[in-house]
Enzyme design. Sequence first.
Site, short mmCIF file in Angstrom:
data_model
loop_
_atom_site.label_atom_id
_atom_site.label_comp_id
_atom_site.label_asym_id
_atom_site.label_seq_id
_atom_site.Cartn_x
_atom_site.Cartn_y
_atom_site.Cartn_z
N GLU A 1 -5.15 9.56 12.03
CA GLU A 1 -3.73 9.77 12.31
C GLU A 1 -3.00 8.51 11.86
OE1 GLU A 1 -2.76 10.95 16.24
OE2 GLU A 1 -4.06 12.72 16.22
N HIS B 1 0.93 5.49 5.99
CA HIS B 1 0.52 5.84 4.63
C HIS B 1 0.67 7.34 4.38
CE1 HIS B 1 -1.60 2.01 5.51
NE2 HIS B 1 -1.11 1.73 4.31
N SER C 1 0.80 -1.22 0.00
CA SER C 1 0.00 0.00 0.00
C SER C 1 0.83 1.27 0.00
CB SER C 1 -0.94 0.01 1.21
OG SER C 1 -0.20 -0.04 2.42
#
Length: 218
Positions: free
Chosen positions: A185, A189, A9
């Site tokens: 938060e 990422h 990701s």
Amino acid sequence: MKIILAGDSTVAACPSYEYPMSGWGPALPPFVYRWAAVHNLAKGGASTESFREEGLWDAALALAGAGDAVVLQFGHNDQKREHLAPRAGYAANLRRMVGEVRGRSAGPVLCTPVERRQFAGGRPEPTLGEYPAAVRELGAELGVGVIDLNAWTRSLYGELGEDGSVRLFTHLARGEHHHWADGLEDNTHFSVEGAERVARHVAERLAPLVREPEAARG
């Protein structure tokens, strides 16, 4: 030439409903468009094992041809699986991937996994154990170019400081964005800004590792 991205990701194109969260892969094309087309096959949650099991690795190899670059960045999810330890399943899977890329007459490039944002005593802490070291060792063993994103990102966070580095990640106050109405938060990422900073660095480091066309050098 093609640049084919395989990763998790932190590299992937996030779903639209997760915006402004972003992997660095979608931010790469503007930095390389003069000499390469980017094909981003990275997927959220992927490990070196699941990427193959889900058919994504076969798709990456099908795209790869002579003179193309296949960029590999895994580690975040391998870290969650005991059998994918740095110098066990993880390194074995990357070694196999490198061999298969070379079998397509393409050029493999290894990236150490980008660091998470975690500070202690005002300094960024390493969170990925021996995974970055395993990538560096494998690169030296196999004669593969390595982009050390782990060391670079941790240094960047240190330069910006604990407060300044927040903007590189998806930190949103409650009600700030309709996709994250309750706020967020996330220190793994990237924000759009963070993704662009990493992508620019990848492009700068990648160019010397591949045969950049003379016409693109201006």
